[in-house]
Design a protein around this motif. Structure first.
Motif, mmCIF file in Angstrom:
data_model
loop_
_atom_site.group_PDB
_atom_site.id
_atom_site.type_symbol
_atom_site.label_atom_id
_atom_site.label_comp_id
_atom_site.label_asym_id
_atom_site.label_seq_id
_atom_site.Cartn_x
_atom_site.Cartn_y
_atom_site.Cartn_z
ATOM 1 N N ILE A 48 18.881 -2.137 22.000
ATOM 2 C CA ILE A 48 18.990 -1.406 23.268
ATOM 3 C C ILE A 48 17.875 -1.754 24.259
ATOM 4 O O ILE A 48 18.153 -1.969 25.444
ATOM 5 N N PRO A 49 16.597 -1.813 23.849
ATOM 6 C CA PRO A 49 15.565 -2.155 24.843
ATOM 7 C C PRO A 49 15.810 -3.494 25.525
ATOM 8 O O PRO A 49 15.523 -3.652 26.719
ATOM 9 N N VAL A 50 16.364 -4.461 24.795
ATOM 10 C CA VAL A 50 16.687 -5.752 25.414
ATOM 11 C C VAL A 50 17.759 -5.546 26.474
ATOM 12 O O VAL A 50 17.672 -6.071 27.596
ATOM 13 N N GLY A 51 18.791 -4.762 26.138
ATOM 14 C CA GLY A 51 19.852 -4.497 27.096
ATOM 15 C C GLY A 51 19.349 -3.763 28.326
ATOM 16 O O GLY A 51 19.764 -4.061 29.453
ATOM 17 N N ILE A 52 18.444 -2.811 28.128
ATOM 18 C CA ILE A 52 17.894 -2.056 29.254
ATOM 19 C C ILE A 52 17.093 -2.970 30.170
ATOM 20 O O ILE A 52 17.206 -2.896 31.403
ATOM 21 N N ARG A 53 16.307 -3.846 29.591
ATOM 22 C CA ARG A 53 15.543 -4.792 30.413
ATOM 23 C C ARG A 53 16.488 -5.751 31.134
ATOM 24 O O ARG A 53 16.259 -6.102 32.301
ATOM 25 N N GLU A 54 17.547 -6.179 30.457
ATOM 26 C CA GLU A 54 18.533 -7.041 31.109
ATOM 27 C C GLU A 54 19.225 -6.305 32.261
ATOM 28 O O GLU A 54 19.575 -6.910 33.279
ATOM 29 N N ASN A 55 19.406 -4.992 32.103
ATOM 30 C CA ASN A 55 20.027 -4.210 33.172
ATOM 31 C C ASN A 55 19.131 -4.184 34.407
ATOM 32 O O ASN A 55 19.614 -4.288 35.536
ATOM 33 N N ARG A 56 17.828 -4.054 34.204
ATOM 34 C CA ARG A 56 16.905 -4.093 35.333
ATOM 35 C C ARG A 56 16.895 -5.478 35.977
ATOM 36 O O ARG A 56 16.820 -5.612 37.208
ATOM 37 N N ALA A 57 16.981 -6.508 35.151
ATOM 38 C CA ALA A 57 17.011 -7.861 35.697
ATOM 39 C C ALA A 57 18.298 -8.086 36.491
ATOM 40 O O ALA A 57 18.286 -8.749 37.547
ATOM 41 N N PHE A 58 19.411 -7.541 35.996
ATOM 42 C CA PHE A 58 20.670 -7.630 36.738
ATOM 43 C C PHE A 58 20.548 -6.922 38.078
ATOM 44 O O PHE A 58 21.030 -7.418 39.108
ATOM 45 N N LEU A 59 19.911 -5.758 38.086
ATOM 46 C CA LEU A 59 19.692 -5.038 39.345
ATOM 47 C C LEU A 59 19.001 -5.944 40.358
ATOM 48 O O LEU A 59 19.429 -6.037 41.513
ATOM 49 N N CYS A 60 17.960 -6.613 39.933
ATOM 50 C CA CYS A 60 17.212 -7.470 40.863
ATOM 51 C C CYS A 60 18.071 -8.615 41.364
ATOM 52 O O CYS A 60 18.080 -8.921 42.577
ATOM 53 N N ARG A 61 18.803 -9.257 40.474
ATOM 54 C CA ARG A 61 19.628 -10.396 40.896
ATOM 55 C C ARG A 61 20.775 -9.923 41.789
ATOM 56 O O ARG A 61 21.148 -10.609 42.752
ATOM 57 N N ALA A 62 21.353 -8.761 41.456
ATOM 58 C CA ALA A 62 22.465 -8.251 42.258
ATOM 59 C C ALA A 62 22.008 -7.886 43.666
ATOM 60 O O ALA A 62 22.683 -8.207 44.650
ATOM 61 N N VAL A 63 20.870 -7.213 43.787
ATOM 62 C CA VAL A 63 20.363 -6.841 45.112
ATOM 63 C C VAL A 63 20.030 -8.090 45.909
ATOM 64 O O VAL A 63 20.307 -8.170 47.115
ATOM 65 N N ARG A 64 19.442 -9.080 45.278
ATOM 66 C CA ARG A 64 19.163 -10.343 45.970
ATOM 67 C C ARG A 64 20.462 -10.984 46.452
ATOM 68 O O ARG A 64 20.549 -11.426 47.607
ATOM 69 N N PHE A 65 21.464 -11.022 45.588
ATOM 70 C CA PHE A 65 22.767 -11.578 45.970
ATOM 71 C C PHE A 65 23.363 -10.810 47.140
ATOM 72 O O PHE A 65 23.868 -11.402 48.101
ATOM 73 N N LEU A 66 23.300 -9.494 47.090
ATOM 74 C CA LEU A 66 23.866 -8.672 48.158
ATOM 75 C C LEU A 66 23.119 -8.893 49.469
ATOM 76 O O LEU A 66 23.734 -8.947 50.540
ATOM 77 N N ALA A 67 21.805 -9.025 49.388
ATOM 78 C CA ALA A 67 21.031 -9.316 50.592
ATOM 79 C C ALA A 67 21.459 -10.663 51.184
ATOM 80 O O ALA A 67 21.561 -10.820 52.404
ATOM 81 N N GLU A 68 21.737 -11.636 50.308
ATOM 82 C CA GLU A 68 22.192 -12.945 50.778
ATOM 83 C C GLU A 68 23.561 -12.862 51.443
ATOM 84 O O GLU A 68 23.895 -13.710 52.275
ATOM 85 N N GLN A 69 24.345 -11.837 51.069
ATOM 86 C CA GLN A 69 25.661 -11.631 51.689
ATOM 87 C C GLN A 69 25.553 -10.876 53.021
ATOM 88 O O GLN A 69 26.566 -10.598 53.666
ATOM 89 N N GLY A 70 24.336 -10.529 53.399
ATOM 90 C CA GLY A 70 24.128 -9.845 54.670
ATOM 91 C C GLY A 70 24.071 -8.338 54.572
ATOM 92 O O GLY A 70 23.957 -7.649 55.591
ATOM 93 N N VAL A 71 24.122 -7.792 53.357
ATOM 94 C CA VAL A 71 24.050 -6.339 53.187
ATOM 95 C C VAL A 71 22.622 -5.872 53.451
ATOM 96 O O VAL A 71 21.662 -6.458 52.958
ATOM 97 N N ARG A 72 22.506 -4.800 54.218
ATOM 98 C CA ARG A 72 21.196 -4.251 54.551
ATOM 99 C C ARG A 72 21.118 -2.748 54.259
ATOM 100 O O ARG A 72 20.159 -2.086 54.650
ATOM 101 N N GLN A 73 22.122 -2.235 53.541
ATOM 102 C CA GLN A 73 22.136 -0.805 53.194
ATOM 103 C C GLN A 73 22.532 -0.672 51.721
ATOM 104 O O GLN A 73 23.520 -1.279 51.277
ATOM 105 N N PHE A 74 21.764 0.137 50.991
ATOM 106 C CA PHE A 74 21.963 0.258 49.553
ATOM 107 C C PHE A 74 22.017 1.733 49.165
ATOM 108 O O PHE A 74 21.174 2.528 49.587
ATOM 109 N N LEU A 75 23.022 2.082 48.362
ATOM 110 C CA LEU A 75 23.219 3.452 47.885
ATOM 111 C C LEU A 75 23.226 3.409 46.361
ATOM 112 O O LEU A 75 24.211 2.985 45.747
#
Length: 268
Positions: A48-75
Motif C-alpha cells: 500500500i505505501p508504494v501505491g500511495i506514493r504512486e498516487n501522489r506521483a500521478f497527481l503531479c503528472r496529471a496536474v502538469r498534463f492538465l496545465a499543458e492542456q491550458g487548464v488553469r482551474q483545479f477542483l
C-alpha cells in the motif's frame, strides 16, 4: 475525505482514513489509533505505501498534463490532509496564476488546510461532500473562486472507492462531469482488487471501523466512471503506467502490481 464524518466531533479513539493515508505517506499528522489501523491494513496489503506514493506521483503528472492542456482551474474533491507537492503547488510551477479549490468534509482536514493555506490567495479550502456533488458545484464560495464557464479540472484521487454502490458513485461522477464546461477534465484514481480479491473483505472491515467505508471493486467496475469522457492516452491504466517520467522497471511492476488504476478524461 471521510464519507462518514461524525459532524465535527473529534474522537481520538476512532481511526481516521485521512490520517491513515498520511501515515502511509510517512507523515506525522496521525494518532496511535490511526497507525494501529494502518498496520492492520499493511499486514493484508503490504505494498500500500508504494501505491500511495504512486498516487501522489500521478497527481503531479496529471496536474502538469492538465496545465499543458491550458487548464488553469483545479477542483480537488476529497483532498485530504495537506502534504508535499499539493495540487496548487504543482499548478503554480507549470501554470502560474492557476486557481485551486480543495474540498473535504473532514473537520480536521479543513482546519489544518485553512491554517496552512491562509496566505495563499489563489487557493480556497471549502467544506463539501462528494456524495452531494451539486452542493459543491453550486457553492457560492467555490463559484466565486472558479469560473464554471471556463474549463476546470476535477480531481477525484483515491476517493471514489469510499463511496458504496448504494450511493450511486457512477451517477455522482456523471453529475460532476455534466456540471463542467466543455474542455474541462476529470482525473480519477481508484484501488482495484483484481489481483488480491481475497484480502478485500478484511481491508473493508478495518476501514469500516475507521468510519470510512472502503469498497473493493474490480477493474471492470472502475472503467464506467470514465463514461462520457475522452480518455487521454494511455487510457485507464495502473498509476505507474500513466505517462511515467522514466521507464518503469520490472521490480517496480512486481511490487506495485495491478491494483491502483487511474485515468484523465476530457469533457466533450
Amino acid at each position: 475525505m471521510n464519507p462518514a464524518s461524525n459532524g465535527g466531533v473529534f474522537d481520538p479513539s476512532t481511526p481516521n482514513a485521512a490520517r491513515m493515508y498520511d501515515y502511509f505517506l510517512g507523515g506525522k499528522d496521525n494518532l496511535p489509533v490511526d497507525r494501529a489501523a494502518a498496520e492492520q491494513v499493511l499486514k493484508l496489503v503490504p505494498e500500500i505505501p508504494v501505491g500511495i506514493r504512486e498516487n501522489r506521483a500521478f497527481l503531479c503528472r496529471a496536474v502538469r498534463f492538465l496545465a499543458e492542456q491550458g487548464v488553469r482551474q483545479f477542483l480537488d474533491i476529497g483532498a485530504g490532509l495537506p502534504t508535499q507537492r499539493n495540487v496548487h503547488q504543482v499548478a503554480a510551477e507549470y501554470a502560474p496564476g492557476s486557481r485551486t479549490v480543495y474540498v473535504d468534509n473532514d473537520p480536521q482536514v479543513l482546519t489544518h488546510a485553512r491554517a496552512l493555506l491562509q496566505d495563499s490567495p489563489q487557493v480556497l479550502v471549502a467544506e463539501g461532500d462528494l456524495r452531494r456533488p451539486e452542493e459543491i458545484l453550486h457553492d457560492h464560495e467555490v463559484r466565486a473562486h472558479l469560473d464554471f464557464d471556463r474549463p476546470i479540472a476535477v480531481l477525484l484521487l483515491a476517493i471514489v472507492h469510499f463511496i458504496p454502490d448504494a450511493e450511486d458513485p457512477r451517477g455522482i461522477v456523471a453529475r460532476l462531469r455534466d456540471g463542467l464546461a466543455p474542455g474541462s477534465h476529470l482525473a480519477l484514481s481508484h484501488v482495484a482488487v483484481d489481483e488480491r480479491p481475497q484480502a478485500a473483505p478484511a481491508v473493508e472491515r478495518v476501514y469500516n471501523r475507521a468510519s470510512a467505508q472502503f469498497v473493493a471493486r474490480m477493474s471492470g467496475e472502475i472503467a464506467p466512471f470514465f463514461d462520457g469522457l475522452d480518455l487521454a492516452e494511455p487510457g485507464m491504466v495502473n498509476l505507474h503506467e500513466w505517462r511515467p517520467d522514466i521507464p518503469v522497471v520490472a521490480p517496480v511492476l512486481e511490487t506495485v502490481g495491478s491494483y491502483f488504476l487511474c485515468g484523465v478524461g476530457r469533457v466533450r
